[in-house]
Each structure stands twice: as C-alpha cells, then as structure tokens.
Design a protein around this motif. Sequence first.
Motif, PDB file in Angstrom:
ATOM      1  N   ARG A  48       0.829  -1.204   0.000  1.00 28.79           N
ATOM      2  CA  ARG A  48       0.000   0.000   0.000  1.00 28.79           C
ATOM      3  C   ARG A  48       0.862   1.252   0.000  1.00 28.79           C
ATOM      4  O   ARG A  48       0.565   2.227  -0.700  1.00 28.79           O
ATOM      5  N   LEU A  49       1.918   1.251   0.788  1.00 27.03           N
ATOM      6  CA  LEU A  49       2.786   2.434   0.838  1.00 27.03           C
ATOM      7  C   LEU A  49       3.522   2.650  -0.478  1.00 27.03           C
ATOM      8  O   LEU A  49       3.886   3.781  -0.807  1.00 27.03           O
ATOM      9  N   ALA A  50       3.753   1.585  -1.210  1.00 28.72           N
ATOM     10  CA  ALA A  50       4.460   1.727  -2.489  1.00 28.72           C
ATOM     11  C   ALA A  50       3.633   2.478  -3.522  1.00 28.72           C
ATOM     12  O   ALA A  50       4.189   3.038  -4.477  1.00 28.72           O
ATOM     13  N   ASP A  51       2.320   2.524  -3.324  1.00 28.47           N
ATOM     14  CA  ASP A  51       1.423   3.213  -4.257  1.00 28.47           C
ATOM     15  C   ASP A  51       1.207   4.646  -3.780  1.00 28.47           C
ATOM     16  O   ASP A  51       0.165   5.001  -3.236  1.00 28.47           O
ATOM     17  N   VAL A  52       2.228   5.494  -3.973  1.00 31.12           N
ATOM     18  CA  VAL A  52       2.204   6.875  -3.461  1.00 31.12           C
ATOM     19  C   VAL A  52       1.186   7.705  -4.255  1.00 31.12           C
ATOM     20  O   VAL A  52       1.243   7.739  -5.484  1.00 31.12           O
ATOM     21  N   PRO A  53       0.243   8.375  -3.583  1.00 35.77           N
ATOM     22  CA  PRO A  53      -0.738   9.193  -4.312  1.00 35.77           C
ATOM     23  C   PRO A  53      -0.062  10.348  -5.047  1.00 35.77           C
ATOM     24  O   PRO A  53       0.996  10.845  -4.631  1.00 35.77           O
ATOM     25  N   ASP A  54      -0.688  10.779  -6.129  1.00 40.58           N
ATOM     26  CA  ASP A  54      -0.204  11.959  -6.830  1.00 40.58           C
ATOM     27  C   ASP A  54      -0.259  13.164  -5.895  1.00 40.58           C
ATOM     28  O   ASP A  54      -1.170  13.289  -5.066  1.00 40.58           O
ATOM     29  N   LEU A  55       0.693  14.055  -6.028  1.00 45.76           N
ATOM     30  CA  LEU A  55       0.739  15.259  -5.207  1.00 45.76           C
ATOM     31  C   LEU A  55      -0.406  16.184  -5.602  1.00 45.76           C
ATOM     32  O   LEU A  55      -0.559  16.542  -6.774  1.00 45.76           O
TER      33      LEU A  55
END
Length: 272
Positions: free
Chosen positions: A182-189
């Motif tokens: 889950r952490l590897a899928d960083v949301p777009d800024l």
Amino acid sequence: MTAPVLSEIPVGPVAVPPQVGALAGDDLITPVWRNQLGGLTFRLDPPDTSGAHARFVKWSPTSAGLDLRHEAGRLAWAASWTPVPRVLDSGEDEAGQWLVTAALEASSAVVPRWQARPETAARAIGAGLRALHDALPVAECPFTWSAEERVARAEARFAAGEGPEAWAAEHQHLTAAEARARLADVPDLTGPVVCHGDACAPNTLLAEDGSWAAHVDLGRLGVADPWADLAVATWSTEWNYGPGYDHLVYEAYGVEPDPERIAWYRLLWDLS
C-alpha cells in the motif's frame, strides 16, 4: 479504534533534568508534556507570577535520537510568516538537548478547557492549518517532508523487523507485506504546501475566544502534500475528543474529505 500512544500531559512527579533546572533559576518549573521517546517540556514562570516572561523548555534525552536543532531552525524560518514561538536559546550536553522558547498568550487545543469544547477546538485546528498552509511560501522553504522520504523511513523500520503489533489498531489487520504494498502506491501530489509535519491537536494553540492563535512543535516542517497534515490532524481529533469531529476540521480548512489520501497518509504516519 485504539489511539497510538504518542505523548501525554504528565501525571504524577516528573524528574527535572539538571540542565532544565539550571535554565530555570528561580522560576517555577511545571512539567506540561511528555513524548513517547522520553522527551519532556516544561513551563518556566518567573517569581512575580505575571506570566509576562514565561518560557518553555523542551528537553530531549540523547537516547531519543532527536535533534532539536532541526526544530529551532524551522521555527526561526517560519516566524517570518506565521505565529510560532520565538526561540530564546538552545544547546546540548552528554545527557540531551534543549530548546527554550518564549511563551505565547494561548493554550493547547487539548487542555481541559478545550477538551470540554471539542467543536470549537476542531474548527480552530482546521482554520489554523489552512492559515499555515496559505502563509508559508513553498518556493522559499528549505525543508522537505515528502512522501517518498517518509516511505523510505518506513522501509527501514520494516527491515528492522517492526510489524503490525507496533501499529495503530486501524492497521493491525494488515500484514507487513500488505502494508508495504500500500505504501508503495504513493498518491499523486495534490499541490505542495509547507506542512506542519506533526499537525496533531496538541500542537495547535487557541486564543481566549477559541480561535486559532499559533502552532508549536515544528520539528518536521517541510514541503509536502496538504493531505499529509490533514489526515493526521483529523485522526488526532478522535484520540483527543472522541469520534465525530473530523468533519469540522475539513469544513474550517475549506476542503471535502478525500478518503483514499486520508487512509494512505494515516498509514504512512503510523508506519514511518
């Protein structure tokens, strides 16, 4: 949900570090905060009881691994644009580090007065966070608090063997592998701002009328996604006031909740 044990108002006797005693001189020493790593904050009041020259001393033991010089630098930088405590002194010895700041005419959002008025406190937290994000200039900020940097810290904790037993109850159903994925899928800024970095309720100060007055504890301040602050600020209202007040933070900030980013940044906070 069980709240993460992060910090608390001390209950019972507190041993005053020798350096704090030396800094206090004849001032009255009152312990006001204790963090999970053994750090302590004290209020120093002069004998005249006027409160006009009251100070706060934050002391962190060497074992905590924190560097209060980072916070001193961030406070000095932010003071040009937003209300924060004025740095008076700092230093270190073999036992730990200390940071001395001038007291502000305001009180933490978690003192009993505001815990009894959670709606007022929650609105002040949201309004204060919006004011902070609007005031601090991203282009001039020399500090970062990016998601990528924090994910790297979480990875270091995974490598050291930390697992779900150390996480908040909200995340303990995840395996380490699931959390890492889950952490590897960083949301777009969504649009960078200068974030507080520890926007939990205790770090917002309120004026006598219940409005936002200032922020404290800026040791992690840096450029990041605004949801990095918002997710934790609203989460902390549950720990400090109980459920049902997060919507007031969002309303005062002027934003609709973003469930996906809220969940991701809460997980990142918990694991990093």
